[in-house]
Scaffold this active site. Structure first.
Site, short mmCIF file in Angstrom:
data_model
loop_
_atom_site.label_atom_id
_atom_site.label_comp_id
_atom_site.label_asym_id
_atom_site.label_seq_id
_atom_site.Cartn_x
_atom_site.Cartn_y
_atom_site.Cartn_z
N ASP A 1 -5.21 -7.96 -4.55
CA ASP A 1 -5.41 -9.11 -3.67
C ASP A 1 -5.77 -10.36 -4.48
O ASP A 1 -5.37 -11.46 -4.12
CB ASP A 1 -6.50 -8.81 -2.64
CG ASP A 1 -5.93 -8.03 -1.46
OD1 ASP A 1 -4.81 -8.36 -1.03
OD2 ASP A 1 -6.58 -7.10 -0.99
N HIS B 1 0.82 -1.22 0.00
CA HIS B 1 0.00 0.00 0.00
C HIS B 1 0.85 1.26 0.00
O HIS B 1 0.42 2.31 -0.46
CB HIS B 1 -0.99 -0.03 1.16
CG HIS B 1 -2.14 -0.92 0.87
ND1 HIS B 1 -2.14 -2.25 1.22
CD2 HIS B 1 -3.28 -0.71 0.17
CE1 HIS B 1 -3.26 -2.79 0.78
NE2 HIS B 1 -3.97 -1.90 0.14
N CYS C 1 -10.53 -2.00 -9.90
CA CYS C 1 -9.93 -0.90 -9.13
C CYS C 1 -8.54 -1.27 -8.59
O CYS C 1 -7.92 -0.47 -7.91
CB CYS C 1 -10.84 -0.43 -8.01
SG CYS C 1 -11.16 -1.69 -6.79
N GLU D 1 -12.08 -9.85 -4.94
CA GLU D 1 -10.63 -9.93 -4.75
C GLU D 1 -10.20 -11.25 -4.14
O GLU D 1 -9.05 -11.40 -3.74
CB GLU D 1 -10.11 -8.73 -3.95
CG GLU D 1 -10.84 -8.44 -2.68
CD GLU D 1 -10.38 -7.15 -2.00
OE1 GLU D 1 -9.34 -6.59 -2.35
OE2 GLU D 1 -11.10 -6.70 -1.08
C1 PEP Z 1 -7.06 -4.71 -4.48
O1 PEP Z 1 -6.87 -5.62 -3.68
O2 PEP Z 1 -6.85 -4.81 -5.70
C2 PEP Z 1 -7.55 -3.40 -4.01
C3 PEP Z 1 -7.94 -2.46 -4.85
O3 PEP Z 1 -7.53 -3.16 -2.67
P1 PEP Z 1 -6.20 -2.91 -1.83
O4 PEP Z 1 -5.06 -2.74 -2.78
O5 PEP Z 1 -6.43 -1.72 -0.99
O6 PEP Z 1 -6.09 -4.16 -1.03
MG MG Z 2 -7.63 -5.49 -1.66
#
Ligand code: PEP
Ligand code: MG
Length: 539
Positions: A453, A188, A500, A429
């Protein structure tokens, strides 16, 4: 000139002065001292300086975010005056003849462990505060810079590693680039760097002991290279590349206000991912059609207690109002794994990515979930908010969510608080969610595929493990087949499906996604115009 190659997180080039951010435990060494009085004097001066910094921070925060959020700096000032804490430090210096840095760091660790072991949640949360104030005093003793905020001009951050909570607290206007020794390209922290639109490198094998704050550095995300103390020629090349970068950005500006439409007339929505209210500026600046993912958990990071319902409501309302009538998809709390906040009191787990996180916490600790849902539903009255739930694996989870959301709405009705019925969707995910997406599509309004994920769980690769970066392959045919399956299952039920995760911004795959029938791509704001350009050039 010292040059290193790392792994690129965001392309682009920047040049500026370095700020080395070190963890105190890496720097503090135990030393024997002769003159304890002189050491106590050094300590007293460092504490005075720390108190002054906290007072300044308090005054700044009162002006910028209000008294309630600023109160933490007052609490830190009071903790620094605590007699037990100060006695423990003094005793160590006088009885063990150790240097003040060592005495403060050790006392900080001891007090922090003591607080963390308490049953009371409020006291538990103080563990992070003691660590924070001890760190501040140590940095003042060492004559190290406090943080990015105190820098007069934007800097290149060089650090061992950065957690999402450290990154989220930084003033984005003051950062030119990131360079870290550790960290994975899928973390992140990396995602935040992409959102900030700044060059960033992780896995750079630099010895932090040899890099000094104030050195000049060039960070080139395209060649994954960082150069410390560059030659005049290298500076000139960097300046030219930065100019080129600015010219390209200007060219993309001409695409603002234009549709995301292929030559044959196929349209796709391009939305932006954000992590805080202040990111909305980047969304508008880059002409995104909406917000496809507001990672609400960032509101919970870098602080010492839960954000209240009111505080969250104000944040969601502000985003909804600023985006006017454009869609704002807010994801409910996805805490856990690399996104940690001490005050949640989460136990250490062997496998946190597969552990107690996201919707699991919300379904178990419903008071936390309900406070967020109340804030979200209240904010629906001020714009076009959709609510999205993360880490879904089963139909029963969606049913439980709806039950809780139903209770929240009833409470709001009883209190006479108005809200709109928002679109409610889920993140896809986990492989489980993909395989039952036909059933899930009947229950929800939309799907948004979290490829970050989804890749980790499908390929059995921890996205945080930098050793596995080369195996982490979101282009794997299994992932692409899953995306197609999710899109088809959504469409069969008349629902829409977007992406996303970071793969949505993969310029090599945009064409494939359009062909697959993906309805929306939600990406870092800086990628919107680049994707629009590709889409408009497509047949
Ligand atoms: C993902 O897992 O692709 C997602 C958009 O959420 P995060 O990256 O915050 O886990
Ligand atoms: Mg995620």
């Amino acid at each position: 000139m010292i040059e290193f190659i790392g792994k690129s997180v965001y392309k682009g080039i920047a040049m500026g002065k370095v700020l080395v951010m070190g963890k105190e435990e890496d720097i503090v060494k135990r030393e024997k001292i002769e003159d304890t009085n002189a050491e106590l004097l050094r300590l007293g001066n460092a504490i005075k300086k720390s108190q002054k910094q906290l007072q300044d921070l308090y005054e700044k925060a009162v002006k910028e975010v209000g008294e309630a959020s600023a109160a933490i700096f007052e609490v830190h000032q009071m903790m620094m005056e605590d007699e037990d804490y100060l006695d423990a430090i003094h005793n160590m210096i006088c009885n063990e003849n150790v240097n003040a840095e060592f005495a403060v760091a050790t006392t900080g660790d001891n007090f922090s462990d003591m607080f963390a072991a308490m049953d009371d949640d409020y006291m538990k949360a103080r563990a992070a505060d003691v660590r924070d104030i001890s760190g501040r005093i140590v940095r003042n003793l060492l004559g190290r810079e406090q943080n990015v905020m105190s820098q007069p001009e934007p800097v290149v951050i060089v650090a061992d590693d950065l957690s999402p909570s450290e990154t989220v607290q930084m003033d984005k206007e003051k950062i030119l680039a990131f360079v870290t020794v550790h960290g994975s390209t899928n973390s992140h922290t990396a995602i935040l760097a992409r959102m900030m639109n700044i060059p960033a490198l992780v896995g750079v094998p630099v010895d932090l002991g040899k890099i000094r704050t104030g050195m000049v550095a060039i960070v080139d995300g395209t060649s994954a290279k960082v150069i410390f103390e560059p030659s005049a020629q290298e500076c000139l090349t960097a300046v030219n590349k930065i100019k080129e970068q600015e010219e390209q950005a200007k060219l993309l500006e001409t695409l603002k206000g234009k549709e995301n439409i292929t030559k044959s007339g196929k349209k796709i929505n391009l939305y932006a991912n954000i992590g805080s209210v202040s990111d909305v500026g980047y969304v508008l600046e880059n002409d995104a059609g909406g917000i496809g993912l507001f990672r609400s958990e960032f509101l919970y990071l870098g602080r010492d207690s839960f954000p209240s319902e009111e505080e969250q409501f104000q944040a969601y309302k502000q985003v909804a109002q600023t985006m006017a009538n454009k869609k704002v998809i807010i994801r409910t709390l996805d805490i856990g794994a690399d996104k940690q906040a001490d005050y949640f009191g989460l136990e250490k787990e062997d496998n946190p990515a597969m552990g107690y996180r996201a919707i699991r916490i919300c379904l178990k600790q419903q008071d936390i979930f309900k406070a967020q849902l109340r804030a979200l539903f209240r904010a629906t009255a001020y714009g076009k908010i959709s609510i999205m739930y993360p880490m879904i694996t089963a139909v029963s989870e969606v049913e439980q969510i709806y039950k809780i959301a139903g209770e929240v709405k009833r409470e709001l009705d009883e209190a006479g608080i108005i809200y709109q019925e928002p679109e409610q969707g889920i993140m896809i995910e986990t492989p489980a969610a993909v395989l039952i997406s036909d059933e899930l599509a009947k229950l929800v309004d939309f799907f948004s595929i979290g490829t970050n994920d989804l890749t980790q769980y499908t390929l059995a690769i921890d996205r945080q493990n930098s050793k596995l970066d080369e195996f982490y392959d979101p282009h794997h045919p299994a992932i692409l087949k899953m995306i197609q399956m999710v899109v088809d299952n959504a469409h069969k039920e008349g629902k829409w499906a977007g992406i996303c995760g970071e793969l949505g911004a993969d310029m090599e795959l945009v064409k494939t996604f359009v062909q697959m029938g993906v309805d929306e791509l939600s990406v870092a704001p800086s990628m919107i115009l680049k994707l629009r350009q590709i889409i408009r050039e497509m047949d």
